[in-house]
Design an enzyme around this catalytic site. Structure first.
Site, PDB file in Angstrom:
ATOM      1  N   ASP A  48       0.861  -1.178   0.000  1.00 16.10           N
ATOM      2  CA  ASP A  48       0.000   0.000   0.000  1.00 16.10           C
ATOM      3  C   ASP A  48       0.903   1.236   0.000  1.00 16.10           C
ATOM      4  OD1 ASP A  48      -2.899   1.047   0.586  1.00 16.10           O
ATOM      5  OD2 ASP A  48      -1.583   2.164   1.942  1.00 16.10           O
ATOM      6  N   ASN A  56      -1.933  12.792  -3.621  1.00 19.60           N
ATOM      7  CA  ASN A  56      -2.811  13.128  -4.747  1.00 19.60           C
ATOM      8  C   ASN A  56      -3.505  14.471  -4.534  1.00 19.60           C
ATOM      9  OD1 ASN A  56      -3.336  11.908  -7.204  1.00 19.60           O
ATOM     10  ND2 ASN A  56      -5.164  10.880  -6.511  1.00 19.60           N
ATOM     11  N   ASP A  65      -0.747  10.064 -10.617  1.00 19.45           N
ATOM     12  CA  ASP A  65      -0.639   9.042 -11.661  1.00 19.45           C
ATOM     13  C   ASP A  65       0.821   8.718 -11.962  1.00 19.45           C
ATOM     14  OD1 ASP A  65      -3.385   8.910 -11.835  1.00 19.45           O
ATOM     15  OD2 ASP A  65      -3.520   9.907 -13.787  1.00 19.45           O
ATOM     16  N   ASP A  92      -4.320   2.436  -4.864  1.00 20.38           N
ATOM     17  CA  ASP A  92      -2.888   2.519  -4.545  1.00 20.38           C
ATOM     18  C   ASP A  92      -2.389   1.246  -3.863  1.00 20.38           C
ATOM     19  OD1 ASP A  92      -4.376   3.071  -2.224  1.00 20.38           O
ATOM     20  OD2 ASP A  92      -2.754   4.239  -1.353  1.00 20.38           O
TER      21      ASP A  92
END
Length: 175
Positions: A48, A56, A65, A92
């Site tokens: 993770d 983000n 991204d 993610d």
């Protein structure tokens, strides 16, 4: 487009260019059967990206991204170094399957990934763990039997991952 090309496209995550969840599950099922036939261990590494939402939200979706793509390439490279397969589980979260690998080898792979991510020194000013991007990793291993289902690998690796997150992130935990 030919059938083979369509199949490949439907097997690969379009953002990260590694196996998607569906294809990865197929690989796990095939490897499970193979491990039963050959009495081999099968290990899984669940990864993770720590504080990805904060990354983000603060750096923007394009940077998010880019981070996912960069880390996916790293996970794929590491999986291949350990003779395994990497996939994007969702968002993610990433997963690596290591056929014919015991818990010691799987832990080493997890620690190698953790160290390599740190060495990338990707700035993350919004992480509560480090000023650089980190990951949390859960590792498990089993000798598959006909009495058990491959989902046990996902379940145990997920439990180990949540232990890593609960105990402060940026670490490898075993189940």
């Amino acid at each position: 487009m030919q059938a083979h090309e369509k199949y490949l496209l439907s097997s690969i995550d379009d953002l990260t260019s590694i196996f998607n969840r569906r294809k990865f599950r197929e690989i796990v099922e095939g490897s499970w059967e193979n491990a039963i036939e050959n009495n081999q261990e099968l290990s899984m590494v669940f990864i993770d990206i720590d504080y990805f939402k904060e990354f983000n939200d603060n750096y923007g979706h394009l940077k998010g991204d880019e981070l996912l793509k960069k880390l996916a390439r790293l996970f794929k490279t590491k999986a291949e170094q350990y003779k395994g397969f990497a996939g994007r589980f969702g968002g993610d979260e990433f997963v690596i399957l290591l056929p014919d690998a015991n818990i010691i080898k799987a832990k080493k792979a997890g620690e190698d990934i953790l160290k390599t991510v740190e060495e990338l020194r990707i700035p993350h000013d919004y992480s509560a763990v480090s000023k650089y991007q980190t990951v949390s990793i859960g590792v498990t291993s089993t000798i598959p039997t006909k009495d058990a289902m491959p989902e046990i690998l996902f379940s145990h690796a997920d439990i180990a991952l949540y232990q890593a997150k609960r105990y402060g992130r940026n670490r490898v935990c075993l189940w």
